[in-house]
Design an enzyme around this catalytic site. Structure first.
Site, PDB file in Angstrom:
ATOM      1  N   ARG A 280       0.810  -1.235   0.000  1.00  0.00           N
ATOM      2  CA  ARG A 280       0.000   0.000   0.000  1.00  0.00           C
ATOM      3  C   ARG A 280       0.833   1.271   0.000  1.00  0.00           C
ATOM      4  NH1 ARG A 280      -3.278  -2.566   3.864  1.00  0.00           N
ATOM      5  NH2 ARG A 280      -4.982  -3.667   2.844  1.00  0.00           N
ATOM      6  N   LYS A 302       3.603  11.947 -10.585  1.00  0.00           N
ATOM      7  CA  LYS A 302       2.760  11.071 -11.420  1.00  0.00           C
ATOM      8  C   LYS A 302       3.527   9.798 -11.730  1.00  0.00           C
ATOM      9  CE  LYS A 302      -0.241  14.284 -13.841  1.00  0.00           C
ATOM     10  NZ  LYS A 302      -0.714  14.734 -15.160  1.00  0.00           N
ATOM     11  N   GLU A 344      10.406  18.359 -24.094  1.00  0.00           N
ATOM     12  CA  GLU A 344       9.672  18.721 -22.871  1.00  0.00           C
ATOM     13  C   GLU A 344      10.157  20.068 -22.334  1.00  0.00           C
ATOM     14  OE1 GLU A 344       7.007  17.320 -21.680  1.00  0.00           O
ATOM     15  OE2 GLU A 344       7.090  15.126 -21.843  1.00  0.00           O
ATOM     16  N   LYS A 385       7.549  23.673 -13.897  1.00  0.00           N
ATOM     17  CA  LYS A 385       6.749  22.517 -13.484  1.00  0.00           C
ATOM     18  C   LYS A 385       6.423  22.599 -11.989  1.00  0.00           C
ATOM     19  CE  LYS A 385       5.973  17.647 -13.709  1.00  0.00           C
ATOM     20  NZ  LYS A 385       6.182  16.379 -14.366  1.00  0.00           N
ATOM     21  N   GLU A 395      -4.023  17.914  -9.958  1.00  0.00           N
ATOM     22  CA  GLU A 395      -4.555  18.251 -11.280  1.00  0.00           C
ATOM     23  C   GLU A 395      -6.061  18.451 -11.287  1.00  0.00           C
ATOM     24  OE1 GLU A 395      -2.479  16.422 -14.511  1.00  0.00           O
ATOM     25  OE2 GLU A 395      -4.173  16.707 -15.858  1.00  0.00           O
ATOM     26  N   ARG A 399      -2.736  22.295 -13.376  1.00  0.00           N
ATOM     27  CA  ARG A 399      -1.704  21.293 -13.685  1.00  0.00           C
ATOM     28  C   ARG A 399      -1.913  20.718 -15.082  1.00  0.00           C
ATOM     29  NH1 ARG A 399       1.310  16.613 -10.079  1.00  0.00           N
ATOM     30  NH2 ARG A 399       2.498  15.811 -11.838  1.00  0.00           N
ATOM     31  N   ASN A 403       0.115  19.432 -19.836  1.00  0.00           N
ATOM     32  CA  ASN A 403      -0.224  18.502 -20.905  1.00  0.00           C
ATOM     33  C   ASN A 403      -0.148  19.133 -22.288  1.00  0.00           C
ATOM     34  OD1 ASN A 403      -0.766  15.870 -20.047  1.00  0.00           O
ATOM     35  ND2 ASN A 403      -2.603  15.892 -21.332  1.00  0.00           N
ATOM     36  N   HIS A 406       0.526  17.189 -25.453  1.00  0.00           N
ATOM     37  CA  HIS A 406       0.491  15.764 -25.121  1.00  0.00           C
ATOM     38  C   HIS A 406      -0.757  15.033 -25.595  1.00  0.00           C
ATOM     39  CE1 HIS A 406       4.035  16.697 -22.846  1.00  0.00           C
ATOM     40  NE2 HIS A 406       4.150  15.465 -22.394  1.00  0.00           N
ATOM     41  N   HIS A 410       0.606  11.954 -27.266  1.00  0.00           N
ATOM     42  CA  HIS A 410       0.400  10.596 -26.756  1.00  0.00           C
ATOM     43  C   HIS A 410      -0.264   9.703 -27.804  1.00  0.00           C
ATOM     44  CE1 HIS A 410       0.503  11.605 -22.159  1.00  0.00           C
ATOM     45  NE2 HIS A 410       1.690  11.282 -22.633  1.00  0.00           N
ATOM     46  N   HIS A 422       8.918   9.335 -26.768  1.00  0.00           N
ATOM     47  CA  HIS A 422       7.934  10.234 -26.164  1.00  0.00           C
ATOM     48  C   HIS A 422       8.215  11.688 -26.571  1.00  0.00           C
ATOM     49  CE1 HIS A 422       5.059  11.683 -23.217  1.00  0.00           C
ATOM     50  NE2 HIS A 422       5.987  12.470 -22.692  1.00  0.00           N
TER      51      HIS A 422
HETATM   52  N1  LIG Z   1       5.534  10.831 -14.675  1.00  0.00           N
HETATM   53  C1  LIG Z   1       5.580  11.940 -15.369  1.00  0.00           C
HETATM   54  O1  LIG Z   1       5.252  13.017 -14.862  1.00  0.00           O
HETATM   55  C2  LIG Z   1       6.069  11.894 -16.784  1.00  0.00           C
HETATM   56  C3  LIG Z   1       6.334  13.086 -17.470  1.00  0.00           C
HETATM   57  C4  LIG Z   1       6.835  13.007 -18.758  1.00  0.00           C
HETATM   58  C5  LIG Z   1       7.063  11.779 -19.338  1.00  0.00           C
HETATM   59  N2  LIG Z   1       6.782  10.646 -18.645  1.00  0.00           N
HETATM   60  C6  LIG Z   1       7.030   9.324 -19.233  1.00  0.00           C
HETATM   61  O2  LIG Z   1       8.428   9.176 -19.407  1.00  0.00           O
HETATM   62  C7  LIG Z   1       8.668   8.275 -20.489  1.00  0.00           C
HETATM   63  C8  LIG Z   1       9.685   8.880 -21.404  1.00  0.00           C
HETATM   64  O3  LIG Z   1      10.881   9.078 -20.691  1.00  0.00           O
HETATM   65  P1  LIG Z   1      12.298   8.802 -21.364  1.00  0.00           P
HETATM   66  O4  LIG Z   1      12.364   9.509 -22.659  1.00  0.00           O
HETATM   67  O5  LIG Z   1      13.324   9.050 -20.363  1.00  0.00           O
HETATM   68  O6  LIG Z   1      12.150   7.254 -21.718  1.00  0.00           O
HETATM   69  P2  LIG Z   1      13.001   5.959 -21.359  1.00  0.00           P
HETATM   70  O7  LIG Z   1      13.004   5.707 -19.924  1.00  0.00           O
HETATM   71  O8  LIG Z   1      12.491   4.903 -22.252  1.00  0.00           O
HETATM   72  O9  LIG Z   1      14.479   6.352 -21.788  1.00  0.00           O
HETATM   73  C9  LIG Z   1      14.792   6.469 -23.141  1.00  0.00           C
HETATM   74  C10 LIG Z   1      15.909   5.509 -23.530  1.00  0.00           C
HETATM   75  O10 LIG Z   1      17.145   6.017 -23.052  1.00  0.00           O
HETATM   76  C11 LIG Z   1      17.787   5.023 -22.252  1.00  0.00           C
HETATM   77  N3  LIG Z   1      18.541   5.780 -21.263  1.00  0.00           N
HETATM   78  C12 LIG Z   1      18.045   6.564 -20.264  1.00  0.00           C
HETATM   79  N4  LIG Z   1      19.048   7.169 -19.634  1.00  0.00           N
HETATM   80  C13 LIG Z   1      20.199   6.775 -20.220  1.00  0.00           C
HETATM   81  C14 LIG Z   1      21.574   7.078 -20.030  1.00  0.00           C
HETATM   82  N5  LIG Z   1      21.961   7.985 -19.128  1.00  0.00           N
HETATM   83  N6  LIG Z   1      22.472   6.448 -20.813  1.00  0.00           N
HETATM   84  C15 LIG Z   1      22.092   5.581 -21.768  1.00  0.00           C
HETATM   85  N7  LIG Z   1      20.817   5.280 -22.016  1.00  0.00           N
HETATM   86  C16 LIG Z   1      19.886   5.881 -21.260  1.00  0.00           C
HETATM   87  C17 LIG Z   1      16.690   4.155 -21.745  1.00  0.00           C
HETATM   88  O11 LIG Z   1      17.174   2.893 -21.402  1.00  0.00           O
HETATM   89  C18 LIG Z   1      15.765   4.108 -22.945  1.00  0.00           C
HETATM   90  O12 LIG Z   1      16.236   3.188 -23.857  1.00  0.00           O
HETATM   91  C19 LIG Z   1       7.330   8.040 -21.140  1.00  0.00           C
HETATM   92  O13 LIG Z   1       6.834   6.796 -20.759  1.00  0.00           O
HETATM   93  C20 LIG Z   1       6.462   9.149 -20.595  1.00  0.00           C
HETATM   94  O14 LIG Z   1       5.103   8.804 -20.563  1.00  0.00           O
HETATM   95  C21 LIG Z   1       6.305  10.682 -17.387  1.00  0.00           C
END
Ligand SMILES: NC(=O)c1ccc[n+]([C@@H]2O[C@H](COP(=O)([O-])OP(=O)(O)OC[C@H]3O[C@@H](n4cnc5c(N)ncnc54)[C@H](O)[C@@H]3O)[C@@H](O)[C@H]2O)c1
Length: 515
Positions: A280, A302, A344, A385, A395, A399, A403, A406, A410, A422
């Site tokens: 939990r 999030k 972003e 942010k 949100e 907030r 988006n 997005h 998305h 992304h």
């Molecule tokens: N929670 C939130 O508020 C929020 C906000 C924006 C995006 N997101 C989510 O985040 C995700 C996108 O994030 P992302 O672009 O980091 O994706 P990701 O985690 O898939 O990373 C992208 C790629 O880079 C690699 N990688 C990451 N750091 C590295 C490093 N230092 N060296 C080598 N390789 C590395 C990862 O293994 C992956 O292959 C999406 O799923 C999106 O929905 C969440």
């Protein structure tokens, strides 16, 4: 930039302010400034005109003097005012000084000139500290002054200020974000503060080398379990979350376990969701390694997983306890992922306004080539942010502005079967959103051209025409979380700094985005 010293009466604000003054800093004592301005002491104002009147005078004067000194000792109750407190957090480094109630009471003595304390000094102090717990917790650092000399405290405060800590102010759930080269070295301190029974480190194959640094730093100090995931959005699923639950429970994780995500947004989202639901809810922390995760995904609480029906459709709000964004990690990030993160940052800049957009336009080419150059735009994106999250954590209102880009982004991402990153989809989504803005009269053709040019310079795709013709897009938009019956709450951009929310039918969004 100013250092603000806060904390209850007797915590040592004035003593520390004097020590700063002796070391050559320009110091303002807010109580003294009030007396100089009004002609009577703060205590006298409370006695004759009431506490509310003191607060009004104090707020006005604190705002007026905010940049007038290197160090400002606040009154004990200055930070009760939420709006002022948040302004101080943005304007400088806010330090809360503490000590036990006994120590506070001893330092205050007979409380002759402390009208808020009455006769039961200890009891009143305990009640005041309790009532102000949220306010005092919203700070860049808390320092216990019981056994420290003023000289040592001056050095400590200076060191904290020099690190330019960032804070997400959420009352007693407030947490800090460190941004810079080498900040991962702080992980021992952060973990020690939380005293977990076990750390569950979650990374993916590409970020394992960065997780190893954390592993080595913690190995001697706390039982550790490492979980290495397959990388990529395709693995942001319930199956992955279940594997984290299983491994953590098998390793003996209890409710005082701490899950640390070391990776991009995918690792952060799945590990965060696992932490939010395991037993939990156990504590969670983020060591983001992609630019996108540093600028956006690691902050705000999030967490989510994807379903076949669309992205982020299941999740939970679960704030991290600390975030360490170590720019050294960007050295191994593939160029394509680096560009994705910039998308972003562009979004945040457009939300923030003209200044932030200009910084990006000016530095665009360096931002693509040099990871360390992103530090400043990254800090600005975080500030944007955080300001939004601090106002509307769950949100219910603004907030949703985060988006921007997005809704369509998305949908494009899901329709591509996650072949596009992304950030790449957010870039296309930003172009689509600006087109909707133009169609609705919020933005001009030159705003659209400006957004497109900026994204182009950062090496992001901006030609959205083909993807917008994909017939599956409509279904994905219809399943957006911001859906409300037949309409979707769409973030309509105007010029930088101007966005608004409008409920628009999915089909109309697509037709306007097609231009
Ligand atoms: N929670 C939130 O508020 C929020 C906000 C924006 C995006 N997101 C989510 O985040 C995700 C996108 O994030 P992302 O672009 O980091 O994706 P990701 O985690 O898939 O990373 C992208 C790629 O880079 C690699 N990688 C990451 N750091 C590295 C490093 N230092 N060296 C080598 N390789 C590395 C990862 O293994 C992956 O292959 C999406 O799923 C999106 O929905 C969440």
């Amino acid at each position: 930039v100013t250092i603000f010293l806060s904390g209850p009466m007797g915590a040592g604000k004035s003593t520390l302010a004097r020590a700063f003054s002796e070391s050559g800093a320009r110091v303002i004592d807010l109580d003294a400034a009030i007396e100089a301005r009004v002609g009577v002491s703060a205590a006298e104002i409370i006695r004759t005109r009431g506490e509310a009147e003191l607060r009004t005078i104090e707020r006005a004067l604190a705002r007026e003097l905010v940049h007038a000194a290197d160090v400002m000792a606040l009154g004990g109750g200055t930070v009760i005012d939420r709006a002022l407190r948040r302004e101080l957090l943005r304007a400088g480094t806010l330090i809360t000084l503490t000590a036990s109630t006994d120590v506070l009471a001893r330092r205050i003595g007979d409380a002759a000139d402390r009208p808020l304390l009455g006769t039961d000094v200890r009891g009143s102090l305990a009640r005041i500290v309790e009532a102000r717990a949220d306010a005092y917790a919203e700070c860049h650092a808390t320092l216990d002054t019981t056994d420290a000399t003023p000289g040592a405290l001056v050095e400590r405060v200076r060191a904290i200020h020099a690190e330019r800590p960032i804070v997400v102010p959420l009352g007693t759930r407030t947490y800090g974000i460190r941004v810079g080269a080498g900040v991962v070295a702080r992980v021992e301190n952060e973990v020690e503060r939380l005293t977990p029974t076990r750390v569950v480190l979650v990374c993916d194959r590409n970020t394992r080398q960065h997780a190893s640094i954390v592993f080595r730093r913690l190995a001697e100090r706390v039982p550790l379990t490492e979980i290495v995931l397959e990388p990529g959005e395709r693995h942001k699923t319930l199956t992955t979350v279940a594997s984290i639950w299983d491994t953590a429970i098998d390793a003996g994780a209890d409710r005082r376990a701490l899950v640390i995500a070391v990776g991009g947004g995918v690792v952060g989202d799945v590990a965060g969701f696992a932490a939010a639901t395991l037993l939990r809810g156990v504590a969670f922390a983020q060591v983001p390694t992609s630019l996108l995760a540093m600028a956006d995904a690691s902050v705000g609480g999030k967490t989510a997983i994807d379903l076949a029906q669309g992205k982020n459709l299941v999740g939970a709000m679960h704030q991290p306890r600390f975030v360490l964004a170590d720019l050294d990690a960007l050295a191994t990030l593939p160029a394509r992922e680096h560009r994705s993160g910039l998308a972003e940052i562009v979004k945040a800049a457009w939300l923030a306004g003209e200044d932030d957009v200009r910084v990006l336009e000016r530095e665009a080419s360096e931002l693509v080539s040099d990871p360390y150059r992103v530090a400043e735009p990254l800090r600005r994106a975080l500030a944007t942010k955080i300001a939004i999250v601090a106002e509307d954590e769950l949100e219910t209102g603004i907030r949703a502005h985060l988006n921007l880009g997005h809704t369509v982004g998305h949908a494009i991402e899901a329709a591509s079967g996650y072949a596009r990153t992304h950030g790449e989809c957010v870039a296309l989504g930003l172009v689509a959103a600006l087109r909707v803005g133009v169609a609705l009269g919020d933005a001009t053709a030159s705003d659209l051209a400006r957004m497109t040019r900026l994204l182009d310079t950062l090496g992001l795709l901006t030609d959205a025409d083909d993807v917008l013709r994909d017939p599956r897009l409509l279904d994905y938009i219809r399943r957006d979380k911001k859906r409300d019956g037949d309409t979707v709450r769409f973030i309509v951009p105007g010029q930088p700094g101007n966005v608004r929310i409008e409920r628009i039918e999915a089909a109309k969004i697509v037709s306007m985005a097609r231009g």
